[in-house]
Each structure stands twice: as C-alpha cells, then as structure tokens.
Design a protein around this motif. Sequence first.
Motif, short mmCIF file in Angstrom:
data_model
loop_
_atom_site.label_atom_id
_atom_site.label_comp_id
_atom_site.label_asym_id
_atom_site.label_seq_id
_atom_site.Cartn_x
_atom_site.Cartn_y
_atom_site.Cartn_z
N THR A 32 0.83 -1.20 0.00
CA THR A 32 0.00 0.00 0.00
C THR A 32 0.86 1.25 0.00
N GLU A 33 1.94 1.23 0.78
CA GLU A 33 2.84 2.39 0.84
C GLU A 33 3.49 2.64 -0.52
N LYS A 34 3.93 1.57 -1.20
CA LYS A 34 4.55 1.72 -2.51
C LYS A 34 3.56 2.25 -3.54
N ALA A 35 2.33 1.71 -3.50
CA ALA A 35 1.31 2.16 -4.44
C ALA A 35 0.95 3.61 -4.20
N ASP A 124 -3.83 6.47 1.45
CA ASP A 124 -4.20 5.28 2.21
C ASP A 124 -5.72 5.06 2.22
N GLU A 125 -6.42 5.71 1.29
CA GLU A 125 -7.88 5.69 1.34
C GLU A 125 -8.48 4.32 1.06
N ALA A 126 -7.85 3.52 0.22
CA ALA A 126 -8.40 2.19 -0.07
C ALA A 126 -8.44 1.34 1.20
N ARG A 127 -7.36 1.37 1.96
CA ARG A 127 -7.33 0.62 3.22
C ARG A 127 -8.37 1.14 4.19
N GLN A 128 -8.52 2.46 4.25
CA GLN A 128 -9.51 3.06 5.15
C GLN A 128 -10.94 2.69 4.74
N ARG A 129 -11.20 2.74 3.44
CA ARG A 129 -12.55 2.41 2.98
C ARG A 129 -12.87 0.93 3.22
N PHE A 130 -11.86 0.08 3.05
CA PHE A 130 -12.09 -1.33 3.28
C PHE A 130 -12.37 -1.59 4.77
N ALA A 131 -11.67 -0.89 5.64
CA ALA A 131 -11.93 -1.01 7.08
C ALA A 131 -13.34 -0.54 7.41
N GLU A 132 -13.81 0.48 6.72
CA GLU A 132 -15.17 0.97 6.92
C GLU A 132 -16.19 -0.08 6.51
N PRO A 161 -14.87 -15.24 2.53
CA PRO A 161 -14.35 -14.71 1.27
C PRO A 161 -13.27 -15.61 0.68
N PRO A 162 -12.99 -15.47 -0.59
CA PRO A 162 -11.87 -16.21 -1.19
C PRO A 162 -10.54 -15.65 -0.69
N GLN A 163 -9.51 -16.45 -0.74
CA GLN A 163 -8.18 -16.00 -0.33
C GLN A 163 -7.50 -15.37 -1.54
N VAL A 164 -7.71 -14.08 -1.70
CA VAL A 164 -7.20 -13.36 -2.85
C VAL A 164 -6.95 -11.91 -2.45
N GLY A 165 -5.95 -11.28 -3.07
CA GLY A 165 -5.63 -9.90 -2.73
C GLY A 165 -5.03 -9.78 -1.34
N GLU A 166 -4.98 -8.56 -0.83
CA GLU A 166 -4.46 -8.31 0.52
C GLU A 166 -5.56 -8.45 1.58
N GLU A 167 -6.78 -8.11 1.18
CA GLU A 167 -7.93 -8.25 2.07
C GLU A 167 -9.13 -8.59 1.20
N ALA A 168 -10.02 -9.41 1.73
CA ALA A 168 -11.23 -9.77 0.98
C ALA A 168 -12.40 -9.97 1.92
N LEU A 169 -13.58 -9.58 1.47
CA LEU A 169 -14.82 -9.78 2.21
C LEU A 169 -15.88 -10.31 1.24
N THR A 193 -6.45 -4.60 -3.07
CA THR A 193 -5.07 -4.86 -3.46
C THR A 193 -4.36 -3.52 -3.54
N ALA A 194 -3.46 -3.26 -2.57
CA ALA A 194 -2.76 -1.96 -2.49
C ALA A 194 -3.79 -0.84 -2.49
N ASN A 195 -3.75 0.06 -3.49
CA ASN A 195 -4.65 1.22 -3.50
C ASN A 195 -5.87 1.03 -4.37
N THR A 196 -6.26 -0.23 -4.63
CA THR A 196 -7.46 -0.48 -5.41
C THR A 196 -8.42 -1.38 -4.64
N ILE A 197 -9.70 -1.23 -4.94
CA ILE A 197 -10.74 -2.11 -4.42
C ILE A 197 -11.55 -2.60 -5.61
N ALA A 198 -11.61 -3.92 -5.75
CA ALA A 198 -12.39 -4.54 -6.82
C ALA A 198 -13.60 -5.23 -6.20
N THR A 199 -14.77 -5.00 -6.78
CA THR A 199 -15.99 -5.63 -6.30
C THR A 199 -16.59 -6.47 -7.42
#
Length: 229
Positions: A32-35, A124-132, A161-169, A193-199
């Motif tokens: 996430t930091e690199k992205a 860091d908004e993708a991580r924050q939104r996923f936490a929300e 959830p499937p085991q994919v990406g950095e976090e999944a729900l 995945t880093a700074n993206t969220i795929a639904t």
Amino acid sequence: MATVIGVVLASGCAPAKEPKAAAEASPTTPSTEKAAQAGPLTTTQLKDLAFKEGEVPQAYEPLAVQEPPLEGSERSFPPISVRACQPLIDIPNGEGSFAHVFQIFNWKKNIMGGSSTLASYEGDEARQRFAELKQALAVCRSYEGEGYVGPFKATVKTETPPQVGEEALAFRQIIPVEPNQPAHNEQFIVVRTANTIATFSELSVGADLSFPSKLIIRQVQRLQDAQEP
C-alpha cells in the motif's frame, strides 16, 4: 441481451465518513505504501486492466468497460433506514474513489448476470474504505430503502471470502420481491489490493450463485501487477 445489477440498491446518497476506529484497525502494508507513492490508477489504466473480448467465455459479448455517469445525471433516492449499512452500497459502487470503471456480464448460464467494479484511491484511502466496509458488515443485518423498482428491504448475510488480494470480504443481500416468490439474491465479493478495491457481484433468484472465482483471481492479479514498482 441486457442485465441490470443491483437496481433496487441504488440510493444516490453521499458516501459515509470513515469511523476512526475502523481506520486504525488495519495497519498499512508495504504494498500500500509503494502504491501510494506511485499515485492512484487512472480511469484509462483501470479500463486497460478490465476484461477484454474473448477473455470471459462464460459471458456473452461485447464486454464493454463503462465509466460512472456524470454527477447529478442519475435519479437520486432517500437515505436508507440504517446509516451504518451505507458502506455496503457506497464502497462496492466505487463511491468516493479517485477513479472507477465497471463491467456488466451477461452470463450464458445465469440470465440475471453479474458485474465488476474496479476503483482506485489516493494515499491510504483504499485501506480506510475497506476497514469501513468491514465495520459495517459487523453490525449491519438488514435495512430498508428505495430504488428504481420501489421500496425494498434487504437482509445482509456474511460469507467466507476467497483468499485473494491483501484483504477480501464476501456478503449477500437478499431482497424479497413478492409474497411466495423467490427473493433476489446478490452476492458481493470485495477485494483490496494496495490502493485499489475490486468488487464482483452475482445476481440470482432463489439461489446462492457466486461470481466465477477464476475471473476474480485473474482480475485481482492484474491490479496487483499494475501497482508493482
């Protein structure tokens, strides 16, 4: 042949603010930091990463990649009855993202169809939104609202959830249509995945169908590769 995904869930509401506790629940990862240093993916980049003709044999073509409609061009609806459930609508639709695109899949074996949304975020908004979203799923069990087909009541059910990406729900929203008739059943798989969220969503009637896992893995891998330094 056309499919409308989640039409009853459209709310037109502004995205909810992220609770501080949710933001602190998930530490920032190196990827996430690199992205974040590289900047968010643009609309053009997201379009290039979406599926192309011939890549989804399970669906009818064409596989158009669509941009969100202009702000104010869509019909708006009253807020849903439970504010804590709002992230379940906003985040899968890419609300509040830097850029997002979507595809609709008219499956050959499921007339109700599916869809995917690729959204990129700044910093860091993708991580924050996923936490929300994670916090909303912990407390939201049902809510009422109004959509294109009128008033509705949605029941929310979480899944593994499937085991994919950095976090999944994964979760489902089940909406009765008429008495003694099968309910609309829409599955959502949300992957950061880093700074993206795929639904990825799959709509069915009276059944627990799921978006094809191989397609999810392939799409998430593309997002991951695109954000590697």
